[in-house]
Motif scaffolding. Structure first.
Motif, PDB file in Angstrom:
ATOM      1  N   TYR A 135       0.818  -1.203   0.000  1.00 16.71           N
ATOM      2  CA  TYR A 135       0.000   0.000   0.000  1.00 16.71           C
ATOM      3  C   TYR A 135       0.862   1.267   0.000  1.00 16.71           C
ATOM      4  O   TYR A 135       0.335   2.377   0.054  1.00 16.71           O
TER       5      TYR A 135
ATOM      6  N   LEU B 296       0.043   3.764  -2.719  1.00 12.69           N
ATOM      7  CA  LEU B 296      -1.388   4.008  -2.948  1.00 12.69           C
ATOM      8  C   LEU B 296      -1.712   5.500  -2.817  1.00 12.69           C
ATOM      9  O   LEU B 296      -1.318   6.156  -1.853  1.00 12.69           O
TER      10      LEU B 296
ATOM     11  N   ASP C 254      -6.624   6.186  -6.187  1.00 12.61           N
ATOM     12  CA  ASP C 254      -6.567   4.738  -6.449  1.00 12.61           C
ATOM     13  C   ASP C 254      -7.402   3.935  -5.454  1.00 12.61           C
ATOM     14  O   ASP C 254      -7.555   2.719  -5.617  1.00 12.61           O
ATOM     15  N   VAL C 255      -7.917   4.589  -4.434  1.00 14.02           N
ATOM     16  CA  VAL C 255      -8.651   3.891  -3.373  1.00 14.02           C
ATOM     17  C   VAL C 255     -10.008   3.419  -3.894  1.00 14.02           C
ATOM     18  O   VAL C 255     -10.693   4.127  -4.632  1.00 14.02           O
TER      19      VAL C 255
ATOM     20  N   SER D  45     -10.101  -1.950  -1.287  1.00 12.30           N
ATOM     21  CA  SER D  45      -8.897  -1.612  -0.525  1.00 12.30           C
ATOM     22  C   SER D  45      -9.094  -1.840   0.969  1.00 12.30           C
ATOM     23  O   SER D  45      -8.112  -1.970   1.714  1.00 12.30           O
TER      24      SER D  45
END
Length: 468
Positions: free
Chosen positions: A200, A203, A207-208, A212
């Motif tokens: 992660y 991240l 992108d979440v 997730s």
């Protein structure tokens, strides 16, 4: 003679029928009456009362969020056995020694041999270890069993750091005398060191997605001293900035609640921290709505965490506090406020109602009991024996305009029992949780402090006589 004497002494006693014991009979009837009433009482729901008091309710909302940081991963340039010299969560300066690699694994044992008997942990070191262990015990949760391993590795790294200080000063000499070949690695930048990797690190908020937050598929690999590291594999990472964020899913209710907020008060109970955070709402990769909390401090305290539990503090409305079970609803007639007037010399509120009789139509002042009012309407309870019924016409004062009674609205309220019988009192709810409402105080038609109300409104009807 003897026989005559016996005859004279023989007396005949008549049999008397037993008379009824009136006292016992009355006692038996009373006892039976009491017994029947006890059974009836035991079979009915108990009506309990509640004394209205001032107060507010705690309505903080719990969430689980995902931590995003500026994390830079560093890979090993060579293979070998690793020895870390800074514990997890320790801040490293530029050029600080982070770890060493040796091909044989002998360096770890040499460091331990040279620290035994000469170097013991100081009181300050022991105090820090006890503090770490106590914090873990207080925050431990059965649902987060993996945290036990994180705590163990963090403690091991701390002990290694404390016990290796003097040996590290002689590291070159020890290695030369023993013939051990090793590589020392220093930090190219300053920041907080971590040895856990979970994919992660790169991240970004955009992108979440909801996937997730799937904890069942989440894995974290934690490096520790003594591990064999392959060339090119992650060996440590540094969080270089104090700025960090938490992202978390938002329901529609959450979006409506927070849409006008730019900052929120956040509490981390496991860390005993309460702080302000900048807040924003964004759309994730899958189109879901997420909240984002941005912080500029406390990053190091959460360096071992990827998922974190927290609560968002809510503004607490002050007013009168009553149980949810005490609230019920009742239909009221809606009467435009400009149709309500005062009757003659009295101070009673009322309306001018049209009354039909043999002589025609007459306009008669009719007192009404207003249960509640707002900017547009007054609300009057409707009943079969009330002054107003559906279909009645009322006349606007100093006008020929007429209004027909009929439109109703259901209002929330409670049953007040100050007079010994139930009287419906309208309430205006300011805040709520699963157990209590906070209602507006000071309404001319509502409740006041120390009023007594029925705790469970479903057990009574309006006008029911009760004894407190």
């Amino acid at each position: 003679m003897a026989s005559k004497k016996r005859k004279k002494n023989r007396k005949i006693i008549p049999y008397r029928r037993p008379r009824a014991d009136i006292g016992r009979l009355i006692f038996g009837v009373i006892f039976l009456y009491l017994l029947i009433n006890i059974f009836i009482y035991m079979g009915h729901d108990k009506i309990q009362f509640y004394e209205v008091a001032e107060g507010s309710i705690v309505n903080d909302r719990p969430y689980t969020g995902l931590i995003l940081r500026e994390e830079q991963i560093y890979n090993a340039e060579n293979s070998g056995y690793v020895n870390y010299y800074l514990r997890e969560g320790k801040r490293a300066s530029v050029g600080a020694r982070i770890y060493s690699l040796d091909e044989t694994g002998r360096l770890d044992s040499l460091l331990k041999e040279n620290s035994e008997g000469e170097q013991s942990l100081s009181d300050e070191n022991l105090s820090d270890l006890k503090k770490q262990l106590s914090s873990f015990v207080l925050a431990r949760s059965d649902e987060n069993f993996g945290a036990i391993y994180d705590a163990r590795y963090a403690l091991e790294a701390a002990v290694m750091e404390y016990s290796s200080f003097s040996a590290l000063d002689q590291l070159d000499k020890i290695a030369k005398e023993s013939g051990v070949v090793f590589e020392q690695v220093t930090s190219p930048q300053s920041g907080v060191v971590s040895y856990g990797f979970d994919s992660y690190e790169s991240l970004k908020p955009e992108d979440v997605e909801m996937a997730s937050f799937n904890r069942s598929s989440y894995t974290k690999n934690l490096r520790k001293s003594g591990d064999l590291i392959e060339s090119g594999s992650p060996v440590y990472k540094i969080a270089s900035s104090e700025n960090w964020s938490i992202v978390f899913p938002l329901s529609e209710e959450d979006k409506n609640l927070y849409q006008d907020k730019s900052s929120l008060t956040v509490e981390f109970k496991d860390h005993s921290i309460e702080t302000q955070a900048a807040f924003s709402i964004f759309t994730g990769k899958d189109g879901s709505s997420f909240g984002r909390l941005d912080f500029s401090k406390y990053m190091a305290q959460f360096i071992t965490d990827r998922f974190v539990s927290f609560e968002i503090r809510q503004d607490q409305a002050r007013g009168l506090k009553i149980p949810v079970s005490a609230v019920t609803e009742k239909n009221f007639y809606q009467i435009p406020k400009d149709y309500v007037t005062l009757g003659g010399d009295s101070t009673d509120n009322g309306v001018t109602k049209e009354v039909y009789d043999a002589g025609g139509t007459n306009a008669v002042f009719t007192p009404i009991d207003i249960g509640f009012s707002d900017d547009e309407f007054c609300y009057v309870a409707g009943s079969d024996d009330g002054p107003l019924k559906a279909g009645d016409y009322i006349v606007k004062p100093d006008s020929q305009e007429r209004y027909q009674i009929g439109s109703t609205k259901a209002l929330k309220g409670v049953y007040n029992i100050n007079k010994g019988y139930t009287v419906f009192k309208e309430i205006e709810i300011l805040d709520s949780n699963s157990e209590y409402y906070t209602i507006k105080q000071g309404s001319g038609y509502g409740l006041s402090v120390y009023d007594h109300i029925v705790m469970d409104a479903s057990l009574v009807t309006e006008g029911q006589i009760l004894y407190q």
